[in-house]
Design a protein around this motif. Structure first.
Motif, PDB file in Angstrom:
ATOM      1  N   UNK A  20       6.778  19.695 -11.861  1.00  0.00           N
ATOM      2  CA  UNK A  20       7.087  18.260 -11.874  1.00  0.00           C
ATOM      3  C   UNK A  20       7.732  17.880 -13.203  1.00  0.00           C
ATOM      4  N   UNK A  21       7.237  18.436 -14.304  1.00  0.00           N
ATOM      5  CA  UNK A  21       7.821  18.118 -15.620  1.00  0.00           C
ATOM      6  C   UNK A  21       9.272  18.566 -15.678  1.00  0.00           C
ATOM      7  N   UNK A  22       9.537  19.775 -15.143  1.00  0.00           N
ATOM      8  CA  UNK A  22      10.914  20.288 -15.173  1.00  0.00           C
ATOM      9  C   UNK A  22      11.827  19.371 -14.352  1.00  0.00           C
ATOM     10  N   UNK A  56       4.489  12.071 -11.098  1.00  0.00           N
ATOM     11  CA  UNK A  56       3.413  11.526 -10.271  1.00  0.00           C
ATOM     12  C   UNK A  56       2.049  11.734 -10.938  1.00  0.00           C
ATOM     13  N   UNK A  57       1.271  10.681 -10.943  1.00  0.00           N
ATOM     14  CA  UNK A  57      -0.074  10.728 -11.514  1.00  0.00           C
ATOM     15  C   UNK A  57      -1.061  10.343 -10.412  1.00  0.00           C
ATOM     16  N   UNK A  58      -1.893  11.293  -9.969  1.00  0.00           N
ATOM     17  CA  UNK A  58      -2.823  10.962  -8.877  1.00  0.00           C
ATOM     18  C   UNK A  58      -3.834   9.928  -9.350  1.00  0.00           C
ATOM     19  N   UNK A  59      -3.934   8.815  -8.659  1.00  0.00           N
ATOM     20  CA  UNK A  59      -4.836   7.748  -9.090  1.00  0.00           C
ATOM     21  C   UNK A  59      -6.038   7.684  -8.159  1.00  0.00           C
ATOM     22  N   UNK A 109       0.798  -1.229   0.000  1.00  0.00           N
ATOM     23  CA  UNK A 109       0.000   0.000   0.000  1.00  0.00           C
ATOM     24  C   UNK A 109       0.829   1.277   0.000  1.00  0.00           C
ATOM     25  N   UNK A 110       1.750   1.394  -0.933  1.00  0.00           N
ATOM     26  CA  UNK A 110       2.400   2.690  -1.157  1.00  0.00           C
ATOM     27  C   UNK A 110       1.272   3.652  -1.542  1.00  0.00           C
ATOM     28  N   UNK A 111       1.371   4.890  -1.065  1.00  0.00           N
ATOM     29  CA  UNK A 111       0.191   5.763  -1.183  1.00  0.00           C
ATOM     30  C   UNK A 111      -0.057   6.270  -2.607  1.00  0.00           C
ATOM     31  N   UNK A 112       0.887   6.010  -3.540  1.00  0.00           N
ATOM     32  CA  UNK A 112       0.673   6.448  -4.925  1.00  0.00           C
ATOM     33  C   UNK A 112       0.078   5.350  -5.792  1.00  0.00           C
ATOM     34  N   UNK A 113       0.029   4.113  -5.299  1.00  0.00           N
ATOM     35  CA  UNK A 113      -0.065   2.960  -6.193  1.00  0.00           C
ATOM     36  C   UNK A 113      -1.440   2.271  -6.205  1.00  0.00           C
ATOM     37  N   UNK A 114      -1.878   1.917  -7.393  1.00  0.00           N
ATOM     38  CA  UNK A 114      -3.181   1.238  -7.549  1.00  0.00           C
ATOM     39  C   UNK A 114      -3.084  -0.285  -7.450  1.00  0.00           C
ATOM     40  N   UNK A 115      -1.855  -0.801  -7.492  1.00  0.00           N
ATOM     41  CA  UNK A 115      -1.714  -2.256  -7.604  1.00  0.00           C
ATOM     42  C   UNK A 115      -2.444  -3.057  -6.509  1.00  0.00           C
ATOM     43  N   UNK A 116      -2.363  -2.638  -5.229  1.00  0.00           N
ATOM     44  CA  UNK A 116      -3.087  -3.425  -4.219  1.00  0.00           C
ATOM     45  C   UNK A 116      -4.595  -3.494  -4.490  1.00  0.00           C
ATOM     46  N   UNK A 117      -5.101  -2.506  -5.240  1.00  0.00           N
ATOM     47  CA  UNK A 117      -6.539  -2.500  -5.543  1.00  0.00           C
ATOM     48  C   UNK A 117      -6.842  -3.253  -6.838  1.00  0.00           C
ATOM     49  N   UNK A 159       7.487  14.796  -8.231  1.00  0.00           N
ATOM     50  CA  UNK A 159       6.252  15.569  -8.077  1.00  0.00           C
ATOM     51  C   UNK A 159       5.217  14.886  -7.216  1.00  0.00           C
ATOM     52  N   UNK A 160       5.657  13.987  -6.333  1.00  0.00           N
ATOM     53  CA  UNK A 160       4.702  13.428  -5.369  1.00  0.00           C
ATOM     54  C   UNK A 160       4.240  14.576  -4.461  1.00  0.00           C
ATOM     55  N   UNK A 161       2.973  14.556  -3.975  1.00  0.00           N
ATOM     56  CA  UNK A 161       2.472  15.661  -3.160  1.00  0.00           C
ATOM     57  C   UNK A 161       3.450  16.036  -2.034  1.00  0.00           C
ATOM     58  N   UNK A 162       3.692  17.327  -1.918  1.00  0.00           N
ATOM     59  CA  UNK A 162       4.561  17.826  -0.846  1.00  0.00           C
ATOM     60  C   UNK A 162       6.030  17.845  -1.224  1.00  0.00           C
ATOM     61  N   UNK A 163       6.395  17.368  -2.422  1.00  0.00           N
ATOM     62  CA  UNK A 163       7.822  17.327  -2.785  1.00  0.00           C
ATOM     63  C   UNK A 163       8.351  18.754  -2.989  1.00  0.00           C
ATOM     64  N   UNK A 164       9.309  19.149  -2.155  1.00  0.00           N
ATOM     65  CA  UNK A 164       9.926  20.486  -2.268  1.00  0.00           C
ATOM     66  C   UNK A 164      11.175  20.380  -3.135  1.00  0.00           C
ATOM     67  N   UNK A 165      11.750  21.543  -3.443  1.00  0.00           N
ATOM     68  CA  UNK A 165      13.027  21.544  -4.184  1.00  0.00           C
ATOM     69  C   UNK A 165      14.076  20.743  -3.424  1.00  0.00           C
TER      70      UNK A 165
END
Ligand code: 5AD
Ligand code: SF4
Length: 478
Positions: free
Chosen positions: A379-381, A359-362, A181-189, A330-336
């Motif tokens: 995030x693209x940069x 990062x793609x919010x799923x 259950x990594x918080x970015x990932x759909x695989x467990x679902x 570009x995960x949420x909260x990622x600073x420089x």
């Protein structure tokens, strides 16, 4: 479903064969699953075709990992609608099915959004495919049960003919699903809870592949090093033990596995990298981010330091191991500063190759609900910067091979006449001039030049008594 009778060379009419076209998106497990779907359909008269226009059955095996991957499905379905109309005008019917992780996650939505779809079925239903197709002739179906019977008990193994046609390097799923259950990932679902196939089932499949001439097997699992299958005594054993068992199979010269979680790299597995010559010196070990704050928010349950210490141990066991990874920017909260930590980690580790993503919010994952989403342009940069670094490392790694000798599995004809293509132990693509009868053998080569994405090599010798696909023996010339 209709299918035209075939006229055989001897003039006799052969029983009508149906043609299936399977389009695969996403990861290697989907590639494996598509093969197994074809195997499940073969006893029911289906032959695979690479031409969509002649297919009575079209299956899309889909990927849900990032939004872009998911959206591809709907645009492809639009195209298939006109194909179906064209075929209908010629009096032919076409059944369209959607499989894979988008099917699992969005089954009902697909049926509602895409009227041309007859059948939607998730990864745990592949063994029921012939029955589902039968039912789909009279009703539109969604089959997305995750639990239930074990599909691998019911899926037929690949026929020898199918295995031969798929080449000398094969995939074999040993573990599926994920409990991390990594918080970015759909695989467990989409793939459900972690399950491992029993050792005997895997060894039997690997033996069949080896008997068909396969020289290299890549063991697959969303979290493959969490493998914990039952052995013949009913005891649960890990991936290292499975690798030792597979290494005993004659003709199987190369073993790989993917993809691994750092927390499951146990001592035995690291030791296998030291002790098992069949285990190739290449490891895909994703960390995703080099920042402890982001790793925590991703629920990775390890720190950058844990990862760096692990890499040290692995390199101590197998000094020439090539490392690969996955990175999300570009995960949420990622600073420089967080991003700089990721760049620093990459510098510290030195990767032979890597995959990196914005990062793609799923939908349905905790990450998608987090407040501090990163501006997509930023995030693209970051992604551009990170990919440039990874590319530089890949080039450096490839250059370090120049002038070295290595064993290469020659898998297929190359792009230019007289050329063959294969893979180095470090999974680099290799091209060299060599006779076609060496396809399916492992040969010693000299790295003579470095292309953008491949190594240009020269044959050193024909290794003595390499067994080719049909048991033919190739004598040493030197
Ligand atoms: N956004 C971007 N990349 C992702 N991955 C998984 N989920 C996402 C997401 N939501 C990447 C990870 C994983 C690889 C298979 O795909 O890096 O390791
Ligand atoms: Fe895509 Fe992940 Fe599903 Fe593989 S398991 S098909 S990468 S979503």
């Amino acid at each position: 479903m209709n299918a035209e009778p075939q006229v055989r060379a001897d003039g006799r009419i052969e029983e009508a064969r149906k043609r299936v076209f399977i389009k695969t998106y996403g990861c290697q497990m989907n590639v494996y699953d598509s093969e197994r779907m074809a195997d499940a359909l073969a006893p029911h008269g289906y032959v695979e075709t690479t031409d969509q226009d002649e297919a009575d059955l079209i299956l899309l095996n889909t990927c849900h990992i990032r939004e872009k991957a998911s959206e591809k499905v709907y645009s492809e379905l639009g195209r298939l609608q006109s194909l179906r109309q064209r075929r209908a005008a010629a009096g032919k019917s076409t059944m369209i099915g959607v499989a894979g992780c988008v099917a699992q996650a969005e089954g009902d939505e697909i049926i509602a959004r895409a009227p041309m779809v007859d059948l939607v079925f998730g990864p745990q239903s592949y063994h029921k495919l012939p029955e589902l197709i039968e039912r789909a002739t009279t009703e539109r179906l969604v089959e997305t049960d995750l639990a239930g019977e074990d599909k691998f008990d019911h899926l037929p193994p690949p026929s020898r003919k199918a295995a031969v046609s798929r080449g000398y390097s094969a995939f074999l799923t040993v573990q599926e699903g994920c409990d991390k259950f990594c918080t970015f990932c759909v695989v467990p679902y989409t793939r459900g809870a972690e399950t491992s196939r029993p050792i005997a089932q895997i060894v039997a499949e690997a033996r069949d592949l080896a008997a068909a001439g396969v020289r290299e097997i890549t063991l697959l699992g969303q979290n493959v090093n969490a493998y914990h299958g039952l052995d013949d005594t009913g005891a649960s054993v890990g991936l290292a033990e499975l690798l030792y068992r597979l290494a005993e199979i004659e003709g199987l010269d190369r073993l790989r596995y993917t993809t691994s979680h750092p927390r499951d790299m146990d001592r035995d597995l690291i030791a296998a990298h030291r002790d098992l010559p069949q285990l190739m010196p290449y490891l895909h070990l994703p960390i995703q981010s080099g920042s402890d704050a982001i790793l925590k928010s991703m629920n990775r349950r390890h720190t950058r330091d844990d990862y760096l210490r692990l890499v040290e141990k692995i390199r101590a066991a197998r000094p020439d191991i090539a490392l690969s990874g996955d990175f999300i920017v570009g995960f949420p909260g990622e600073t420089d500063a967080d991003f700089a930590e990721t760049m620093r980690l990459i510098e510290e580790v030195g990767y032979a190759s890597a995959f990196s993503f914005k990062y793609s919010p799923r939908p349905g994952t905790p990450g998608a609900e987090m407040d501090d989403q990163v501006d997509p342009d930023l995030a693209s940069a970051r992604l551009t910067e990170l990919q440039a670094l990874l590319k530089r490392q890949q080039v450096l790694f490839n250059r370090s091979m120049l002038g070295r000798e290595m064993d290469v599995l020659l898998e297929r004809p190359g792009r230019k006449p007289g050329q063959l293509a294969g893979r180095s132990p470090y999974l680099q693509a290799v091209h060299l001039d060599a006779p076609e009868d060496l396809i399916g053998t492992i040969q010693k080569v000299l790295v003579a030049g470095i292309g953008t994405n491949s190594l240009d090599c020269a044959l050193v010798t024909k290794a003595s008594f390499q067994t080719g696909r049909f048991g033919s023996r190739i004598d040493s010339q030197s």
